[in-house]
Design a protein around this motif. Structure first.
Motif, PDB file in Angstrom:
ATOM      1  N   VAL A  57       0.844  -1.188   0.000  1.00 37.75           N
ATOM      2  CA  VAL A  57       0.000   0.000   0.000  1.00 37.75           C
ATOM      3  C   VAL A  57       0.889   1.251   0.000  1.00 37.75           C
ATOM      4  CG1 VAL A  57      -1.958   1.153   1.100  1.00 37.75           C
ATOM      5  CG2 VAL A  57      -1.582  -1.301   1.481  1.00 37.75           C
ATOM      6  N   GLY A  58       0.621   2.181  -0.926  1.00 39.23           N
ATOM      7  CA  GLY A  58       1.312   3.459  -0.917  1.00 39.23           C
ATOM      8  C   GLY A  58       2.820   3.326  -0.928  1.00 39.23           C
ATOM      9  N   THR A  59       3.359   2.472  -1.768  1.00 43.38           N
ATOM     10  CA  THR A  59       4.789   2.192  -1.736  1.00 43.38           C
ATOM     11  C   THR A  59       5.381   2.256  -3.143  1.00 43.38           C
ATOM     12  OG1 THR A  59       6.449   0.711  -0.785  1.00 43.38           O
ATOM     13  CG2 THR A  59       4.575  -0.324  -1.898  1.00 43.38           C
ATOM     14  N   THR A  60       6.615   1.830  -3.271  1.00 38.98           N
ATOM     15  CA  THR A  60       7.324   1.932  -4.545  1.00 38.98           C
ATOM     16  C   THR A  60       8.294   0.775  -4.688  1.00 38.98           C
ATOM     17  OG1 THR A  60       8.836   3.327  -5.841  1.00 38.98           O
ATOM     18  CG2 THR A  60       9.075   3.410  -3.473  1.00 38.98           C
ATOM     19  N   PRO A  61       8.543   0.312  -5.896  1.00 32.29           N
ATOM     20  CA  PRO A  61       9.602  -0.684  -6.087  1.00 32.29           C
ATOM     21  C   PRO A  61      10.965  -0.016  -5.960  1.00 32.29           C
ATOM     22  CG  PRO A  61       8.778   0.026  -8.205  1.00 32.29           C
ATOM     23  CD  PRO A  61       7.901   0.690  -7.165  1.00 32.29           C
ATOM     24  N   ARG A  62      12.002  -0.824  -5.864  1.00 28.83           N
ATOM     25  CA  ARG A  62      13.355  -0.259  -5.946  1.00 28.83           C
ATOM     26  C   ARG A  62      13.482   0.510  -7.266  1.00 28.83           C
ATOM     27  NH1 ARG A  62      18.554  -0.189  -4.592  1.00 28.83           N
ATOM     28  NH2 ARG A  62      18.306  -1.439  -2.694  1.00 28.83           N
ATOM     29  N   ALA A  63      14.140   1.672  -7.195  1.00 27.28           N
ATOM     30  CA  ALA A  63      14.357   2.518  -8.375  1.00 27.28           C
ATOM     31  C   ALA A  63      13.040   2.938  -9.019  1.00 27.28           C
ATOM     32  CB  ALA A  63      15.256   1.826  -9.390  1.00 27.28           C
ATOM     33  N   GLY A  64      12.021   3.209  -8.179  1.00 28.13           N
ATOM     34  CA  GLY A  64      10.739   3.664  -8.703  1.00 28.13           C
ATOM     35  C   GLY A  64      10.821   5.068  -9.265  1.00 28.13           C
ATOM     36  N   GLN A  65       9.720   5.530  -9.820  1.00 27.45           N
ATOM     37  CA  GLN A  65       9.668   6.837 -10.465  1.00 27.45           C
ATOM     38  C   GLN A  65       9.180   7.890  -9.461  1.00 27.45           C
ATOM     39  OE1 GLN A  65       7.721   6.897 -14.270  1.00 27.45           O
ATOM     40  NE2 GLN A  65       8.497   4.883 -14.851  1.00 27.45           N
ATOM     41  N   LEU A  66      10.022   8.872  -9.201  1.00 26.20           N
ATOM     42  CA  LEU A  66       9.710   9.897  -8.208  1.00 26.20           C
ATOM     43  C   LEU A  66       9.619  11.290  -8.813  1.00 26.20           C
ATOM     44  CD1 LEU A  66      12.050   8.702  -5.305  1.00 26.20           C
ATOM     45  CD2 LEU A  66       9.640   8.164  -5.666  1.00 26.20           C
ATOM     46  N   GLU A  67       9.609  11.380 -10.147  1.00 31.19           N
ATOM     47  CA  GLU A  67       9.621  12.685 -10.803  1.00 31.19           C
ATOM     48  C   GLU A  67       8.403  13.535 -10.442  1.00 31.19           C
ATOM     49  OE1 GLU A  67      10.151   9.821 -12.259  1.00 31.19           O
ATOM     50  OE2 GLU A  67      12.183   9.916 -13.104  1.00 31.19           O
ATOM     51  N   ASP A  68       7.250  12.917 -10.194  1.00 29.81           N
ATOM     52  CA  ASP A  68       6.023  13.669  -9.903  1.00 29.81           C
ATOM     53  C   ASP A  68       5.788  13.863  -8.408  1.00 29.81           C
ATOM     54  OD1 ASP A  68       5.431  13.933 -12.583  1.00 29.81           O
ATOM     55  OD2 ASP A  68       4.315  12.055 -12.661  1.00 29.81           O
ATOM     56  N   ARG A  69       6.769  13.551  -7.590  1.00 34.45           N
ATOM     57  CA  ARG A  69       6.659  13.760  -6.151  1.00 34.45           C
ATOM     58  C   ARG A  69       6.541  15.264  -5.868  1.00 34.45           C
ATOM     59  NH1 ARG A  69       8.758  11.030  -1.371  1.00 34.45           N
ATOM     60  NH2 ARG A  69       9.786  12.468   0.073  1.00 34.45           N
ATOM     61  N   HIS A  70       5.633  15.625  -4.957  1.00 37.86           N
ATOM     62  CA  HIS A  70       5.423  17.038  -4.638  1.00 37.86           C
ATOM     63  C   HIS A  70       6.707  17.620  -4.026  1.00 37.86           C
ATOM     64  CE1 HIS A  70       3.768  20.691  -2.892  1.00 37.86           C
ATOM     65  NE2 HIS A  70       2.633  20.477  -3.545  1.00 37.86           N
ATOM     66  N   PRO A  71       7.123  18.815  -4.451  1.00 37.05           N
ATOM     67  CA  PRO A  71       8.398  19.360  -3.966  1.00 37.05           C
ATOM     68  C   PRO A  71       8.429  19.656  -2.473  1.00 37.05           C
ATOM     69  CG  PRO A  71       7.181  20.994  -5.257  1.00 37.05           C
ATOM     70  CD  PRO A  71       6.490  19.686  -5.462  1.00 37.05           C
ATOM     71  N   ASP A  72       7.263  19.767  -1.825  1.00 38.36           N
ATOM     72  CA  ASP A  72       7.236  20.086  -0.393  1.00 38.36           C
ATOM     73  C   ASP A  72       7.179  18.859   0.511  1.00 38.36           C
ATOM     74  OD1 ASP A  72       7.240  22.762  -1.078  1.00 38.36           O
ATOM     75  OD2 ASP A  72       5.055  22.953  -0.983  1.00 38.36           O
ATOM     76  N   VAL A  73       7.128  17.667  -0.061  1.00 33.86           N
ATOM     77  CA  VAL A  73       6.941  16.456   0.733  1.00 33.86           C
ATOM     78  C   VAL A  73       8.059  16.268   1.750  1.00 33.86           C
ATOM     79  CG1 VAL A  73       7.104  13.936   0.588  1.00 33.86           C
ATOM     80  CG2 VAL A  73       5.420  15.144  -0.781  1.00 33.86           C
TER      81      VAL A  73
END
Length: 287
Positions: free
Chosen positions: A130-146
């Motif tokens: 739930v709410g997770t990512t694989p190794r080397a996932g895509q983080l380009e759209d991560r909010h800059p304030d997170v």
């Protein structure tokens, strides 16, 4: 007379020693069935779960909430890699006498759940990510304030509403209801993780973001039936990563909840419990 059933709120914290670490945990729910262990989000402890989720799933099986090394009531230090965190989880599982169980990992806990499953496959029967990512996932759209908000020394309700829920009125209202449920525990409350623990957890997350070998290849080795869950707009770990997980794990089912974010399981707790229960109870799975 049947003894009163323990719940998320009434169960006291226990401790067990393994690998030189004093792990904090709580176990409650039905005695029969395969136990389900919960692996928590960044900085999260035993009392950061939603009682509607934990008690809902405990109605059909034993549930185990667990603080990994260096988090909240557990001793030790957070290691430098997600894989080492998975090994700590395996040591804890062995210390409490379990040979096989189901695993639910949320956020960084979902990364640890993947590592635990890959490194100790005989321990894990079924898997919920739930709410997770694989190794080397895509983080380009991560909010800059997170990163800034997640690192606040004392997270507030506004921080949780921003990080875990959508800006819509419906999602924010669900977030406030979750916040109230999350604070129902008033006795034997798990202490918050320190700012130092938050800094320590950033190191394995940063390492997990790097490519190691062929990207996403390890996911094909996860043979366990897996439920992958997220909200439609996760600003912390972008939702595209859930499609990646479901595409590369051979026996995976993907569920995306509407008008929700990173904390979709807390926005739709009853629906989430129903879906997870179907995965864990069905034989064969997904039937």
């Amino acid at each position: 007379m049947k003894p009163e059933t323990k719940t998320h709120v009434t169960t006291r914290t226990e401790f067990v020693e393994a690998d030189g670490i004093r792990f904090a945990y709580r176990r409650f729910g039905e005695d029969g069935g395969i136990p389900l262990i919960f692996l928590q989000h960044f900085r999260g402890g035993l009392d950061h779960w939603d009682p509607l989720v934990t008690d809902g799933l405990a109605a059909g099986r034993p549930v185990i909430l667990f603080d990994n090394a260096g988090v909240a009531s557990s001793s030790g230090e957070t290691p430098d890699t997600i894989e080492a965190m998975g090994d700590h989880a395996a040591a804890f599982i062995e210390a409490i006498g379990l040979t096989q169980l189901d695993v639910l990992g949320f956020s960084i806990g979902g990364c640890v759940a993947q590592a635990l499953t890959l490194r100790h496959p005989d321990r894990v029967r079924r898997l919920v990510l739930v709410g997770t990512t694989p190794r080397a996932g895509q983080l380009e759209d991560r909010h800059p304030d997170v990163s800034e908000v997640a690192g606040h020394p004392v997270p507030t309700i506004e921080d949780f509403l921003f990080l875990f829920f959508e800006p819509s009125a419906t999602s924010q209202r669900a977030g406030r209801a979750f916040w109230e449920r999350r604070h129902k525990s008033t006795v034997d409350v798990d202490p918050p993780s320190s700012p130092q623990a938050a800094l320590a957890q950033r190191t394995p997350l940063t390492e997990w973001a790097g490519v190691r070998g062929e990207r996403f290849r390890d996911l094909a080795s996860i043979q366990q039936p897996t439920l992958v869950v997220n909200g439609h707009h996760d600003i912390m770990l972008p939702t595209i990563n859930f499609y990646i997980l479901s595409q590369h794990i051979p026996a995976a089912q993907l569920t995306v909840y509407p008008d929700s974010g990173h904390g979709s399981l807390f926005q739709y707790p009853r629906l989430f419990v129903d879906e997870v229960s179907r995965l864990l109870d069905a034989d064969p799975p997904f039937t």
